[in-house]
Design a protein around this motif. Structure first.
Motif, PDB file in Angstrom:
ATOM      1  N   VAL A  33      -9.538  33.688 -30.326  1.00 31.67           N
ATOM      2  CA  VAL A  33      -8.534  33.848 -29.257  1.00 31.67           C
ATOM      3  C   VAL A  33      -7.774  32.523 -29.130  1.00 31.67           C
ATOM      4  O   VAL A  33      -8.041  31.716 -28.237  1.00 31.67           O
ATOM      5  CB  VAL A  33      -9.204  34.218 -27.913  1.00 31.67           C
ATOM      6  CG1 VAL A  33      -8.146  34.578 -26.867  1.00 31.67           C
ATOM      7  CG2 VAL A  33     -10.194  35.357 -28.075  1.00 31.67           C
ATOM      8  N   PRO A  34      -6.828  32.264 -30.020  1.00 29.46           N
ATOM      9  CA  PRO A  34      -6.184  30.947 -30.100  1.00 29.46           C
ATOM     10  C   PRO A  34      -5.469  30.499 -28.833  1.00 29.46           C
ATOM     11  O   PRO A  34      -5.284  29.289 -28.628  1.00 29.46           O
ATOM     12  CB  PRO A  34      -5.194  31.108 -31.254  1.00 29.46           C
ATOM     13  CG  PRO A  34      -5.764  32.207 -32.093  1.00 29.46           C
ATOM     14  CD  PRO A  34      -6.391  33.148 -31.115  1.00 29.46           C
ATOM     15  N   ILE A  35      -5.064  31.429 -27.956  1.00 32.22           N
ATOM     16  CA  ILE A  35      -4.357  31.020 -26.739  1.00 32.22           C
ATOM     17  C   ILE A  35      -5.211  30.070 -25.907  1.00 32.22           C
ATOM     18  O   ILE A  35      -4.696  29.257 -25.126  1.00 32.22           O
ATOM     19  CB  ILE A  35      -3.933  32.262 -25.914  1.00 32.22           C
ATOM     20  CG1 ILE A  35      -2.898  31.868 -24.857  1.00 32.22           C
ATOM     21  CG2 ILE A  35      -5.122  32.928 -25.266  1.00 32.22           C
ATOM     22  CD1 ILE A  35      -1.624  31.316 -25.432  1.00 32.22           C
ATOM     23  N   MET A  36      -6.533  30.124 -26.091  1.00 33.12           N
ATOM     24  CA  MET A  36      -7.419  29.241 -25.350  1.00 33.12           C
ATOM     25  C   MET A  36      -7.273  27.791 -25.794  1.00 33.12           C
ATOM     26  O   MET A  36      -7.794  26.880 -25.137  1.00 33.12           O
ATOM     27  CB  MET A  36      -8.867  29.693 -25.497  1.00 33.12           C
ATOM     28  CG  MET A  36      -9.106  31.107 -25.014  1.00 33.12           C
ATOM     29  SD  MET A  36     -10.845  31.542 -24.944  1.00 33.12           S
ATOM     30  CE  MET A  36     -11.316  30.749 -23.418  1.00 33.12           C
ATOM     31  N   LEU A  37      -6.551  27.551 -26.852  1.00 32.91           N
ATOM     32  CA  LEU A  37      -6.334  26.184 -27.337  1.00 32.91           C
ATOM     33  C   LEU A  37      -5.150  25.492 -26.659  1.00 32.91           C
ATOM     34  O   LEU A  37      -4.934  24.299 -26.884  1.00 32.91           O
ATOM     35  CB  LEU A  37      -6.092  26.200 -28.847  1.00 32.91           C
ATOM     36  CG  LEU A  37      -7.314  26.474 -29.725  1.00 32.91           C
ATOM     37  CD1 LEU A  37      -6.877  26.754 -31.158  1.00 32.91           C
ATOM     38  CD2 LEU A  37      -8.276  25.293 -29.677  1.00 32.91           C
ATOM     39  N   HIS A  38      -4.414  26.205 -25.820  1.00 27.09           N
ATOM     40  CA  HIS A  38      -3.202  25.576 -25.289  1.00 27.09           C
ATOM     41  C   HIS A  38      -3.520  24.390 -24.376  1.00 27.09           C
ATOM     42  O   HIS A  38      -2.759  23.421 -24.327  1.00 27.09           O
ATOM     43  CB  HIS A  38      -2.292  26.601 -24.594  1.00 27.09           C
ATOM     44  CG  HIS A  38      -2.748  27.064 -23.258  1.00 27.09           C
ATOM     45  ND1 HIS A  38      -3.642  28.098 -23.090  1.00 27.09           N
ATOM     46  CD2 HIS A  38      -2.419  26.643 -22.002  1.00 27.09           C
ATOM     47  CE1 HIS A  38      -3.846  28.302 -21.804  1.00 27.09           C
ATOM     48  NE2 HIS A  38      -3.123  27.430 -21.123  1.00 27.09           N
TER      49      HIS A  38
END
Length: 208
Positions: free
Chosen positions: A80-85
């Protein structure tokens, strides 16, 4: 309100209008909560102003930027790459060199999941992001958590996390282990047998 550092102001100016408006609402709420609870107002507002500087990026771009910045990526963040923002924005702040307060950097890095042993500034930013007016309007049940945040930060955090975790489990979503660690720490921090629900505390404090 504070004057933003040059690079932060430049990054903010490049954001979509809706996201920039969200940052402004979070800044205002963070400052109010910080003042109410004796937390550093300027640091809280600055963390709020920076927390979503990378939120507009596409998932594949976040993964690519995390690799470029040599950030560790948890398997869940890869899923869930959005958690990297948050981590990406925090690393930008570190590399820009305009912000030296570790509380501000931490508040940006962990505003999505929280983490154990977070500073008061990070706790304020976490809640302000989740409870800004437009989000409360979209989810009216958050009004109770907002009222709790005016009374006690940690009780509001625990109530928010309990509701959020239940909601995500019911939808079959993944949960980041940092969020579970944060919730557990909050529970352990309450005196034994004195963990109360947000609703109970609202009644005790006359908050409605």
């Amino acid at each position: 309100m504070i004057t933003l550092p040059c690079r932060v102001a430049e990054r903010t100016a490049d954001l979509p209008d809706e996201l920039a408006a969200h940052l402004l609402r979070v800044r205002k709420l963070a400052r109010k909560l910080a003042k109410r609870h004796g937390v550093d107002r300027d640091a809280s507002e600055l963390g709020a102003a920076c927390h979503d500087l990378a939120r507009h990026m596409k998932p594949e771009d976040l993964l690519e930027e995390a690799a470029r910045l040599e950030l560790p990526v948890h398997p869940m963040e890869r899923r869930v790459p959005i958690m990297l923002h948050g981590p990406v924005a925090a690393r930008w702040l570190e590399r820009d060199g305009e912000i030296s307060d570790p509380r501000v950097i931490e508040s940006v890095r962990y505003h999505t999941t929280g983490k154990s042993d977070m500073s008061d500034v990070s706790r304020v930013v976490f809640l302000a992001d989740k409870l800004e007016p437009k989000k409360v309007k979209r989810r009216p049940n958050l009004k109770e958590v907002l009222q709790l945040a005016k009374v006690d930060i940690d009780t509001a955090l625990l109530e928010y996390l309990n509701r959020h975790i239940v909601r995500r489990v019911e939808r079959g979503d993944l949960l980041h282990p940092r969020m579970l660690e944060f919730r557990n720490e909050l529970i352990v921090g309450f005196p034994e047998n004195e963990v109360v629900s947000g609703q109970d505390m609202a009644v005790e404090q006359g908050v409605r």
